[in-house]
Design an enzyme around this catalytic site. Sequence first.
Site, PDB file in Angstrom:
ATOM      1  N   ASP A 135       0.830  -1.233   0.025  1.00 36.73           N
ATOM      2  CA  ASP A 135      -0.163  -0.037   0.003  1.00 36.73           C
ATOM      3  C   ASP A 135       0.771   1.217   0.067  1.00 36.73           C
ATOM      4  OD1 ASP A 135      -2.278  -1.419   0.028  1.00 36.73           O
ATOM      5  OD2 ASP A 135      -2.623  -1.458   2.258  1.00 36.73           O
ATOM      6  N   ASP A 147       1.083   3.735   1.910  1.00 39.09           N
ATOM      7  CA  ASP A 147       0.851   4.492   3.186  1.00 39.09           C
ATOM      8  C   ASP A 147       1.985   3.778   3.978  1.00 39.09           C
ATOM      9  OD1 ASP A 147       0.379   1.852   3.968  1.00 39.09           O
ATOM     10  OD2 ASP A 147      -1.676   2.277   4.414  1.00 39.09           O
ATOM     11  N   ASP A 163       2.273   1.852   6.784  1.00 41.54           N
ATOM     12  CA  ASP A 163       2.619   0.522   6.729  1.00 41.54           C
ATOM     13  C   ASP A 163       2.936  -0.184   5.533  1.00 41.54           C
ATOM     14  OD1 ASP A 163       1.638   0.624   9.634  1.00 41.54           O
ATOM     15  OD2 ASP A 163      -0.228  -0.140   9.006  1.00 41.54           O
TER      16      ASP A 163
END
Length: 654
Positions: free
Chosen positions: A513, A515, A517
Amino acid sequence: MTETDINTPIPSIQPEIPVPSTYGANNIQVLDGIEHVRMRPAMYIGDIHSRGLHHLVYEIVDNSIDETLGGFNDYIFVSLNPDGSVTVIDRGRGIPVDIHPEKGKSALELVMTVIGAGGKFDKGAYKVSGGLHGVGASVVNALSEWCEVEVYRDGKVYFQRFERGIPQGDVKAIGSSDQRGTKTTFMPDHLIFKITEFRKDIIVDRMRELAFLNRNLSITVQDPQGEQEVFHFEGGLKEFVLFIDENRMGLLKEPIYIYGERDSTIVEIALQYNDTYQENVFSYVNNINTQEGGTHVTGFRKALTRTLNAYAQKNDLLKNLKLALTGDDFKEGLTAVISVKVAEPQFEGQTKTKLGNSETQSIVETILNEQLSEYAESNPNVLKVIIEKVKGAAMSREAARKAKELTRRKSVLESSGLPGKLADCSINDPEHCELYIVEGDSAGGSAKQGRDRSFQAILPLKGKILNVEKARLHKMLENEEIKTIILALGTSFGEEEFSTEKLRYGKIIIMTDADVDGAHIRTLLLTFFFRHMRSLIDAGRVYIAQPPLYLVKSGKDQQYAWDDDERNSISDSMKKMQKGKANIHIQRYKGLGEMNPEQLWSTTMDPAHRSLLLVSVENAMEADHVFSTLMGDKVEPRRDFIEKNARYVRRLDV
Ligand code: 0RA
């Protein structure tokens, strides 16, 4: 990932530069040489992208380093100028400007125009002749729009200008000076290079390295804003080792330092043990990083193992250890830099970065044996610490072996089955197969539906994998996610068992992803590949998928954007076509799971449209530094690093 044919012919000498009619036979040869460099630049500098571009600077700096190795120079100034050119200044003897009796030209002009002339001059004993190094100033000159050289010698300043390798007049005295040295300024030719912007961090990394390797040398780097950084390390390799281990806990008060000369070979070694389980050995020959190692490294390992082992036996330090030490036991937590200066280095190996000189092995071995035993005798407390560390490694090796035997289970890595989570592809020719390592089950689901199942396999990971930076081998093998990855790749694992040949996929693609994380998981995976499957990275097998960040919609018109600039220009152009009354909707993708299978396929997985980042390690030392900063124990350096690099997050150069 850029896929460009590095051998694409480049227009050579430009028509607007007339070839003087007075040129005789010598000149024709010179022009042939220059033309060849311009037609096949990659043969001389590797490529015409960022790497080759920065190589130009190294070539010029190498000449100054040669003066340093000869004992004639202690200062180098490198300036990235606001106009895009680069200036390199040294305080060496200055390139000779007298006329060569046979060629009828100045030595300066010959150095700058005759391909390979550099080596014919007295450049000092330890010339740089590895790999792409040492092709000389003439190659830089041929690949520069213009190049100006000033020589400070005999109380005068001499000057000559070149355009695309061709002298614009003879060298002439333009003033007086009580300095000695050489100043070269060149403008990389935009007709040759796809990228003509120098990156300060790349230049700084190499200049810092050179300053560590040459303790008497001071190097200043100036950026286009006029800001300067000075690199000068009186502690030389000792400080180099401390720098490498900046983010690790050292076990010795200071690195052990060895210096010796024999038969005109100079050997310098610094080493330290730290509280991690990895080994970091960097080696150099005549200032060139020998990535593939070679005889100097072999000599180092033999002497280290032998001397430490002998000392431990003699002093009865192994009495409660019920097994013999192996070479591997001496590697855990070892950080070392080996730097040798060799008069006639023979470089071998795939990338010509492996030293072949057999005499060097015994020279390094002898010097290290002698001096390390001496050191050991006078520093028993330090040796106790090292031997304890080595014993720890041996005992954990034994514990891992016993655990395996006791369970009597076939090691997971030897079992033939594939992991249950893997959605494999149907063809089995590795060269045509791809493995997507995907974050999370929902994205994994989209990827499984969206893929072309004939050649694309999907491995969804559950959450985060283990941080391998600080884990011993057997701990890693207890980690489910890591086991799954190793099984899917088919390569097996560990120093002896691992084999690139068994790799089941030509491309390993990390898809996480966009983001925090996702970035973390990507870093954990890269750490794993870098520390334990480095050869997959070196073979160009590891990639990072680039999902779009935005979907810009206006009515039926839909376009994807990979960054903010692209998003803005798409929405601007939608407004203009539709004359301002467009109703524009922008969707920011936070996770891969937000895309439906078709979207994921068309933007990120379809080879015809996707763009992948190839993961490569240009500089192993820097990469080690990045990983130990991001994944190590110390918090402060990590915070500093993230603050300093936050603005680079879109570019992932490992
Ligand atoms: C050939 C001969 C001599 C010095 C050099 C080349 C030289 C080249 C470069 C390139 C950058 N800086 C440099 N400094 C020196 C020896 C000349 C003598 O004997 O005086």
